[in-house]
Design a protein around this motif. Structure first.
Motif, PDB file in Angstrom:
ATOM      1  N   ILE A  40      78.874  61.347  41.422  1.00 55.64           N
ATOM      2  CA  ILE A  40      80.204  61.035  41.949  1.00 55.64           C
ATOM      3  C   ILE A  40      80.830  59.857  41.200  1.00 55.64           C
ATOM      4  O   ILE A  40      82.016  59.872  40.846  1.00 55.64           O
ATOM      5  N   ALA A  41      80.011  58.827  40.923  1.00 58.32           N
ATOM      6  CA  ALA A  41      80.538  57.672  40.178  1.00 58.32           C
ATOM      7  C   ALA A  41      80.945  58.061  38.767  1.00 58.32           C
ATOM      8  O   ALA A  41      81.992  57.634  38.261  1.00 58.32           O
ATOM      9  N   ALA A  42      80.119  58.894  38.100  1.00 52.02           N
ATOM     10  CA  ALA A  42      80.459  59.328  36.741  1.00 52.02           C
ATOM     11  C   ALA A  42      81.726  60.172  36.728  1.00 52.02           C
ATOM     12  O   ALA A  42      82.565  60.044  35.822  1.00 52.02           O
ATOM     13  N   ALA A  43      81.874  61.045  37.729  1.00 50.82           N
ATOM     14  CA  ALA A  43      83.090  61.852  37.804  1.00 50.82           C
ATOM     15  C   ALA A  43      84.314  60.977  38.017  1.00 50.82           C
ATOM     16  O   ALA A  43      85.375  61.212  37.413  1.00 50.82           O
ATOM     17  N   TRP A  44      84.197  59.971  38.853  1.00 50.52           N
ATOM     18  CA  TRP A  44      85.335  59.069  39.068  1.00 50.52           C
ATOM     19  C   TRP A  44      85.668  58.298  37.797  1.00 50.52           C
ATOM     20  O   TRP A  44      86.842  58.166  37.428  1.00 50.52           O
ATOM     21  N   MET A  45      84.656  57.793  37.110  1.00 55.10           N
ATOM     22  CA  MET A  45      84.908  57.059  35.866  1.00 55.10           C
ATOM     23  C   MET A  45      85.471  57.975  34.783  1.00 55.10           C
ATOM     24  O   MET A  45      86.330  57.576  33.993  1.00 55.10           O
ATOM     25  N   TRP A  46      84.976  59.223  34.734  1.00 54.85           N
ATOM     26  CA  TRP A  46      85.489  60.170  33.750  1.00 54.85           C
ATOM     27  C   TRP A  46      86.960  60.455  34.006  1.00 54.85           C
ATOM     28  O   TRP A  46      87.777  60.552  33.098  1.00 54.85           O
ATOM     29  N   GLY A  47      87.324  60.601  35.272  1.00 54.01           N
ATOM     30  CA  GLY A  47      88.715  60.848  35.590  1.00 54.01           C
ATOM     31  C   GLY A  47      89.606  59.644  35.308  1.00 54.01           C
ATOM     32  O   GLY A  47      90.788  59.795  35.019  1.00 54.01           O
ATOM     33  N   GLN A  48      89.038  58.439  35.388  1.00 58.09           N
ATOM     34  CA  GLN A  48      89.809  57.223  35.148  1.00 58.09           C
ATOM     35  C   GLN A  48      89.825  56.809  33.686  1.00 58.09           C
ATOM     36  O   GLN A  48      90.541  55.880  33.316  1.00 58.09           O
ATOM     37  N   THR A  49      89.029  57.469  32.836  1.00 63.56           N
ATOM     38  CA  THR A  49      88.975  57.080  31.421  1.00 63.56           C
ATOM     39  C   THR A  49      90.286  57.426  30.741  1.00 63.56           C
ATOM     40  O   THR A  49      90.724  58.586  30.785  1.00 63.56           O
ATOM     41  N   PRO A  50      90.961  56.479  30.076  1.00 60.95           N
ATOM     42  CA  PRO A  50      92.243  56.778  29.420  1.00 60.95           C
ATOM     43  C   PRO A  50      92.032  57.583  28.140  1.00 60.95           C
ATOM     44  O   PRO A  50      90.943  57.617  27.570  1.00 60.95           O
ATOM     45  N   ASP A  51      93.121  58.224  27.724  1.00 65.70           N
ATOM     46  CA  ASP A  51      93.112  58.986  26.480  1.00 65.70           C
ATOM     47  C   ASP A  51      93.354  58.026  25.320  1.00 65.70           C
ATOM     48  O   ASP A  51      94.385  57.348  25.276  1.00 65.70           O
ATOM     49  N   TYR A  52      92.424  57.972  24.377  1.00 64.50           N
ATOM     50  CA  TYR A  52      92.517  57.025  23.269  1.00 64.50           C
ATOM     51  C   TYR A  52      93.218  57.664  22.080  1.00 64.50           C
ATOM     52  O   TYR A  52      93.054  58.853  21.800  1.00 64.50           O
ATOM     53  N   ARG A  53      94.011  56.858  21.374  1.00 65.83           N
ATOM     54  CA  ARG A  53      94.694  57.270  20.152  1.00 65.83           C
ATOM     55  C   ARG A  53      94.433  56.239  19.058  1.00 65.83           C
ATOM     56  O   ARG A  53      94.108  55.080  19.347  1.00 65.83           O
ATOM     57  N   VAL A  54      94.600  56.665  17.811  1.00 65.64           N
ATOM     58  CA  VAL A  54      94.326  55.790  16.669  1.00 65.64           C
ATOM     59  C   VAL A  54      95.423  54.737  16.568  1.00 65.64           C
ATOM     60  O   VAL A  54      96.619  55.059  16.525  1.00 65.64           O
ATOM     61  N   LEU A  55      95.012  53.490  16.533  1.00 63.89           N
ATOM     62  CA  LEU A  55      95.952  52.394  16.318  1.00 63.89           C
ATOM     63  C   LEU A  55      96.155  52.155  14.826  1.00 63.89           C
ATOM     64  O   LEU A  55      97.281  52.171  14.334  1.00 63.89           O
ATOM     65  N   TYR A  56      95.075  51.932  14.096  1.00 70.39           N
ATOM     66  CA  TYR A  56      95.104  51.783  12.641  1.00 70.39           C
ATOM     67  C   TYR A  56      93.834  52.414  12.078  1.00 70.39           C
ATOM     68  O   TYR A  56      92.792  52.478  12.763  1.00 70.39           O
ATOM     69  N   SER A  57      93.911  52.850  10.855  1.00 76.78           N
ATOM     70  CA  SER A  57      92.747  53.394  10.166  1.00 76.78           C
ATOM     71  C   SER A  57      92.651  52.773   8.783  1.00 76.78           C
ATOM     72  O   SER A  57      93.646  52.257   8.244  1.00 76.78           O
ATOM     73  N   ASN A  58      91.447  52.845   8.214  1.00 76.25           N
ATOM     74  CA  ASN A  58      91.185  52.301   6.875  1.00 76.25           C
ATOM     75  C   ASN A  58      91.573  50.822   6.791  1.00 76.25           C
ATOM     76  O   ASN A  58      92.263  50.384   5.863  1.00 76.25           O
ATOM     77  N   LEU A  59      91.155  50.067   7.771  1.00 74.49           N
ATOM     78  CA  LEU A  59      91.449  48.642   7.781  1.00 74.49           C
ATOM     79  C   LEU A  59      90.397  47.887   6.972  1.00 74.49           C
ATOM     80  O   LEU A  59      89.224  48.275   6.932  1.00 74.49           O
ATOM     81  N   SER A  60      90.829  46.825   6.356  1.00 78.27           N
ATOM     82  CA  SER A  60      89.871  45.942   5.700  1.00 78.27           C
ATOM     83  C   SER A  60      89.137  45.118   6.756  1.00 78.27           C
ATOM     84  O   SER A  60      89.564  45.031   7.911  1.00 78.27           O
ATOM     85  N   ASP A  61      88.020  44.523   6.351  1.00 79.02           N
ATOM     86  CA  ASP A  61      87.238  43.740   7.303  1.00 79.02           C
ATOM     87  C   ASP A  61      88.038  42.558   7.851  1.00 79.02           C
ATOM     88  O   ASP A  61      87.950  42.229   9.042  1.00 79.02           O
ATOM     89  N   ARG A  62      88.823  41.941   6.990  1.00 80.96           N
ATOM     90  CA  ARG A  62      89.612  40.779   7.437  1.00 80.96           C
ATOM     91  C   ARG A  62      90.668  41.196   8.455  1.00 80.96           C
ATOM     92  O   ARG A  62      90.805  40.590   9.519  1.00 80.96           O
TER      93      ARG A  62
END
Length: 563
Positions: A40-62
């Protein structure tokens, strides 16, 4: 008839039954309950997990470290994807986070610009200062090139020679640019030419010919902007399309008021000459008469050769004599009869030279690029539509006079030139007005329904797993408690007594739904129970083994009742 003296509550009964379970049964029951709670806890957390999108890619370490620090300060959750190559945050916060990071100058990119010159150390050598300046200039140029939409990243290498006081030894600077393009993106010749001129204009004394551009696949892009190549030029193709579309618009604009909208369609094919031609001609006119010509120069020359007058007489005698009267002419002309005192002429030469201006014409002609060599025009005209008094629509073809009128209008609109080889074809036909009906997208292919199906599938999986845990883990753990239900009902039984106070029978609820165990027929004889004796005996033995306390309580009630 008396009521049972002792009765227990359901909670106390369940607790007592739980204490009588074995250790293995207790462990299975605890594991089942814990699994259900975790699910039940996992189902609740799964339902509350937001949809993630890419902010930036191929970033340098700095840049990656600086962006993560900013996200932590803004309390924005993040995670990595593609092996750490992409930074992802909740989809509803992507645009806001990018704007906030942009105000902080993030991401800066892997290159450094003129900010490198802000941290110059005291006592730095001139060579190191020149190197830092070149690095800063390369970084700024790379950032400028990366601002182009199709370019993902860029590196710029400058070769700036050391200045020399000798003009012959001076070398021109050069530049090399390596571009990494986005997937599926290409640069046309105009964009490559723009990058070349951007680099050459940013470095003093750099020529556009000294700029080399290469993409991530090793393709030489700077060769595309060479106008002397034999390949197709995108600008030329674009120019041809503009010419053709211009003629098509002219034809449709002049015929639409006569024929109505959507009743005429035209196509034009233009043959354009992109060759560069220069002509130089020098012509001379025929010789003109001297009276009509202009004199450039005139030269006269006369030469006379002769012995002159011959000397005679005794030398010195003339001075002792009176002068003789003069005779004319003193110098005789050629052909004179008086030759006694005439000089002797051996040769006479005269020259007269006159130079006239010569008519000459020099013409230098440069033919324009992009001249039209030939036009091919095709026009399709719809039939006339007429409506009778009954409202029926009929189609009639154009007459010959109307076709001739359309031909003349089209020729004037496009500047038809028969000597140039232009061609015109006008056809009259009935248009097919049946519009193509697009098939409606099936419900199961619509994007909204796909998203809804995904959500339903997610919650269905959760429900199925919960049912499996309940019926396969938890319910089997409660099965040992089921036999005690009949015992709980027996604790609330009523005893039947005869006139002498002896127990005649018990009205108890059987294990299978409350069958009567035994009664007295009134004559003192005991009626056997309906169920077999052996079965009732086995049930009594099982109850005695599982819960001796209940048996002791029943016997105690019997004793108290007999008293």
């Amino acid at each position: 008839m008396t009521e049972q003296a002792n009765s227990s509550t359901p909670a106390a009964s369940v607790a007592s039954r739980f204490e009588q379970l074995s250790a293995q049964q207790k462990m299975g029951l605890g594991v089942g309950i814990a699994a259900l709670i975790a699910l039940i806890a996992a189902a609740w957390m799964w339902g509350q997990t937001p949809d993630y999108r890419v902010l930036y890619s191929n970033l340098s370490d700095r840049d990656g470290g600086a962006i993560i620090d900013s996200l932590q300060q803004m309390n924005i959750p993040y995670k990595f994807a593609e092996g750490g190559g992409a930074l992802m945050i909740p989809a509803n916060q992507v645009h806001e986070a990018r704007l906030k990071l942009a105000t902080q100058g993030l991401p800066k990119g892997g290159t450094v610009g003129f900010e490198l010159m802000e941290n110059q150390k005291f006592g730095i050598t001139q060579f190191a200062e020149q190197v830092n300046y070149q690095r800063a200039l390369e970084g700024e140029l790379a950032r400028s090139v990366q601002s182009i939409g199709a370019v993902a990243s860029a590196r710029v290498h400058l070769a700036i020679p050391k200045p020399s006081v000798f003009i012959k030894e001076q070398q021109k600077p050069s530049a090399s640019v390596i571009l990494t393009l986005h997937g599926g993106r290409l640069l046309d010749s105009s964009q490559v030419s723009a990058i070349v001129h951007l680099i050459s204009s940013s470095v003093p004394d750099m020529s556009a010919k000294n700029v080399t551009i290469v993409d991530q696949d090793g393709t030489l892009l700077s060769a595309l902007q060479d106008g002397n190549g034999l390949g197709l030029d995108a600008n030329q193709l674009k120019y041809v399309q503009q010419i053709e579309q211009n003629y098509i618009k002219r034809i449709e604009d002049i015929l639409t008021p006569l024929l109505g909208a959507n009743n005429v369609h035209a196509q034009v094919t233009a043959n354009i000459d992109f060759s560069r031609t220069e002509q130089t001609a020098e012509t001379y006119k025929p010789n003109q008469s001297p009276n009509d010509s202009s004199v450039r120069s005139q030269q006269n020359s006369e030469t006379l050769n002769g012995s002159g007058l011959s000397a005679s007489g005794v030398p010195g005698a003339l001075s002792n004599q009176p002068p003789v009267p003069a005779t004319a002419p003193i110098i005789a002309v050629p052909g004179a009869t008086n030759t006694e005192n005439s000089p002797k002429i051996d040769n006479l030469h005269k020259e007269n030279t006159i130079n006239y201006e010569v008519d000459r014409t020099i013409s230098h002609t440069v033919l324009p690029v992009g001249m039209i060599k030939r036009l091919s025009v095709a026009v399709v005209v719809n039939n006339h539509k007429a409506t009778d008094p009954k409202g029926k629509v009929s189609s009639k073809p154009l007459t010959d006079a109307e076709k001739a009128q359309i031909d003349n209008l089209v020729k004037d609109a496009v500047g038809f030139d028969q000597n140039r080889g232009d061609s015109l074809n006008v056809q009259n036909a009935a248009f097919n007005d049946d519009k193509e009906v697009l098939a409606e997208l099936p419900l199961w292919k619509q994007a909204d329904m796909i998203d809804l199906a995904k959500q339903l599938a997610k919650y269905s999986i959760i429900a199925i797993v919960m049912l499996i845990v309940v019926f396969k883990i938890i319910k089997p753990a409660f099965r040992p408690l089921e036999p005690f239900k009949a015992e709980e009902e027996e604790t609330e039984h009523e005893e039947l007594l005869d006139a002498e106070g002896h127990v005649i029978s018990e009205a108890a609820v059987g294990a299978e739904g409350g069958q009567h165990i035994g009664v007295d027929d009134g004559s003192g004889h005991y009626t056997p129970p309906i169920e077999p004796y052996e079965k009732n005996l086995s049930i009594a033995r099982q109850i005695t083994q599982q819960d001796p306390k209940i048996v002791a309580s029943v016997i105690k009630d019997w004793v108290n009742g007999n008293e």
